[in-house]
Design a protein around this motif. Structure first.
Motif, PDB file in Angstrom:
ATOM      1  N   ILE A  90       0.840  -1.212   0.000  1.00  0.00           N
ATOM      2  CA  ILE A  90       0.000   0.000   0.000  1.00  0.00           C
ATOM      3  C   ILE A  90       0.872   1.258   0.000  1.00  0.00           C
ATOM      4  O   ILE A  90       0.574   2.248  -0.683  1.00  0.00           O
ATOM      5  CB  ILE A  90      -0.944  -0.007   1.209  1.00  0.00           C
ATOM      6  CG1 ILE A  90      -1.977  -1.127   1.069  1.00  0.00           C
ATOM      7  CG2 ILE A  90      -1.651   1.332   1.365  1.00  0.00           C
ATOM      8  CD1 ILE A  90      -2.841  -1.331   2.306  1.00  0.00           C
ATOM      9  N   GLY A  91       1.974   1.205   0.741  1.00  0.00           N
ATOM     10  CA  GLY A  91       2.890   2.343   0.754  1.00  0.00           C
ATOM     11  C   GLY A  91       3.455   2.647  -0.623  1.00  0.00           C
ATOM     12  O   GLY A  91       3.595   3.813  -1.002  1.00  0.00           O
ATOM     13  N   GLN A  92       3.753   1.611  -1.388  1.00  0.00           N
ATOM     14  CA  GLN A  92       4.277   1.829  -2.738  1.00  0.00           C
ATOM     15  C   GLN A  92       3.199   2.353  -3.679  1.00  0.00           C
ATOM     16  O   GLN A  92       3.491   3.138  -4.588  1.00  0.00           O
ATOM     17  CB  GLN A  92       4.860   0.519  -3.279  1.00  0.00           C
ATOM     18  CG  GLN A  92       6.008  -0.033  -2.456  1.00  0.00           C
ATOM     19  CD  GLN A  92       7.102   0.996  -2.238  1.00  0.00           C
ATOM     20  OE1 GLN A  92       7.467   1.737  -3.143  1.00  0.00           O
ATOM     21  NE2 GLN A  92       7.637   1.036  -1.025  1.00  0.00           N
ATOM     22  N   VAL A  93       1.955   1.933  -3.474  1.00  0.00           N
ATOM     23  CA  VAL A  93       0.854   2.471  -4.285  1.00  0.00           C
ATOM     24  C   VAL A  93       0.680   3.959  -4.002  1.00  0.00           C
ATOM     25  O   VAL A  93       0.483   4.771  -4.932  1.00  0.00           O
ATOM     26  CB  VAL A  93      -0.451   1.699  -3.993  1.00  0.00           C
ATOM     27  CG1 VAL A  93      -1.638   2.369  -4.679  1.00  0.00           C
ATOM     28  CG2 VAL A  93      -0.330   0.255  -4.458  1.00  0.00           C
ATOM     29  N   VAL A  94       0.762   4.335  -2.740  1.00  0.00           N
ATOM     30  CA  VAL A  94       0.664   5.753  -2.383  1.00  0.00           C
ATOM     31  C   VAL A  94       1.810   6.539  -3.008  1.00  0.00           C
ATOM     32  O   VAL A  94       1.622   7.670  -3.484  1.00  0.00           O
ATOM     33  CB  VAL A  94       0.659   5.907  -0.849  1.00  0.00           C
ATOM     34  CG1 VAL A  94       0.740   7.377  -0.456  1.00  0.00           C
ATOM     35  CG2 VAL A  94      -0.598   5.276  -0.256  1.00  0.00           C
ATOM     36  N   THR A  95       2.991   5.961  -3.043  1.00  0.00           N
ATOM     37  CA  THR A  95       4.142   6.630  -3.651  1.00  0.00           C
ATOM     38  C   THR A  95       3.915   6.903  -5.135  1.00  0.00           C
ATOM     39  O   THR A  95       4.328   7.946  -5.661  1.00  0.00           O
ATOM     40  CB  THR A  95       5.403   5.768  -3.464  1.00  0.00           C
ATOM     41  OG1 THR A  95       5.611   5.526  -2.073  1.00  0.00           O
ATOM     42  CG2 THR A  95       6.626   6.474  -4.024  1.00  0.00           C
ATOM     43  N   ILE A  96       3.238   5.952  -5.811  1.00  0.00           N
ATOM     44  CA  ILE A  96       2.947   6.157  -7.233  1.00  0.00           C
ATOM     45  C   ILE A  96       2.030   7.361  -7.431  1.00  0.00           C
ATOM     46  O   ILE A  96       2.239   8.184  -8.347  1.00  0.00           O
ATOM     47  CB  ILE A  96       2.309   4.885  -7.820  1.00  0.00           C
ATOM     48  CG1 ILE A  96       3.325   3.740  -7.841  1.00  0.00           C
ATOM     49  CG2 ILE A  96       1.782   5.150  -9.232  1.00  0.00           C
ATOM     50  CD1 ILE A  96       2.746   2.413  -8.298  1.00  0.00           C
ATOM     51  N   PHE A  97       1.030   7.502  -6.564  1.00  0.00           N
ATOM     52  CA  PHE A  97       0.094   8.624  -6.698  1.00  0.00           C
ATOM     53  C   PHE A  97       0.757   9.962  -6.359  1.00  0.00           C
ATOM     54  O   PHE A  97       0.346  11.007  -6.876  1.00  0.00           O
ATOM     55  CB  PHE A  97      -1.123   8.403  -5.798  1.00  0.00           C
ATOM     56  CG  PHE A  97      -2.099   7.405  -6.346  1.00  0.00           C
ATOM     57  CD1 PHE A  97      -2.940   7.748  -7.400  1.00  0.00           C
ATOM     58  CD2 PHE A  97      -2.184   6.124  -5.833  1.00  0.00           C
ATOM     59  CE1 PHE A  97      -3.847   6.837  -7.924  1.00  0.00           C
ATOM     60  CE2 PHE A  97      -3.080   5.203  -6.347  1.00  0.00           C
ATOM     61  CZ  PHE A  97      -3.920   5.552  -7.401  1.00  0.00           C
TER      62      PHE A  97
END
Length: 211
Positions: A90-97
């Protein structure tokens, strides 16, 4: 014609032909029991029926011994592995956004007077965030897989989980720091501690199962 020996004579009403013509039992277990009861009534010297264990499929009906259940700390460690992997992902998904914020920070950190290719910077940022996402996904899948094997009592799998957890700590706290990485790292530490509690010692024998 010579008379049959008394010891081998078949009693009236109980001959091999009668046994062969007897109606089959509803299932294999009852058939075995039926034959054994008839064998007990035969006189001495009459051929006995083979033991019940020799009938095909006899042992298949026996109940299998229950598998050893994993201790509570081992089961909890497996659940924490799944949670830690999800938090990291989830942290990496947030980083993408929030990729644009990374680009803006890189622009601000550029020394004055230095030329900066903004298009190249954005391309590098996109490659970086997606590479981190794929890495987190692969890391989580491998961690969960070996944690599942450790839950089955595989000692070598517990060792692999420990090494992966240490690698995850170095990566998350040393290279990528965020709220998600801190939470995931804390969960990794807890699950490793749970796997090495004294109550789990007997579940992971020295000569452990192979992967």
């Amino acid at each position: 014609m010579a008379e049959k020996d008394d010891n081998t004579a078949e009693p009236a009403g109980l001959t091999s032909e009668n046994l062969a013509k007897s109606e089959p039992a509803p299932n294999e277990a009852e058939q075995v029991e039926h034959v054994e009861e008839q064998a007990k009534e035969l006189p001495a010297g009459f051929p006995k029926a083979p033991p019940a264990a020799s009938y095909p499929g006899y042992m298949q009906n026996a109940a299998e011994p229950p598998k050893e259940q994993a201790p509570g700390p081992v089961r909890a460690a497996f659940i924490l592995t799944i949670v830690a992997s999800l938090v990291l992902l989830i942290g990496q998904v947030v980083t993408i956004f929030f990729k644009q914020q990374l680009v803006d920070q890189a622009v601000k950190a550029t020394p004055p007077g230095r030329k900066l290719d903004l298009a190249q910077l954005e391309s590098n940022a996109t490659t970086l965030v997606w590479a981190l996402f794929v890495g987190a996904l692969c890391f989580g899948i491998i961690m969960v897989l070996f944690a599942y094997k450790a839950r089955e009592g595989t000692r070598s799998a517990r060792t692999v989980v420990t090494m992966l957890a240490l690698l995850g700590l170095v990566f998350q706290l040393g290279l990528v720091r965020s709220v998600f990485s801190v939470v995931s790292s804390l969960l990794l530490v807890i699950l490793v501690v749970l796997l090495y509690l004294p109550s789990t010692k007997d579940f992971f024998p020295k000569v452990g199962k192979k992967l």
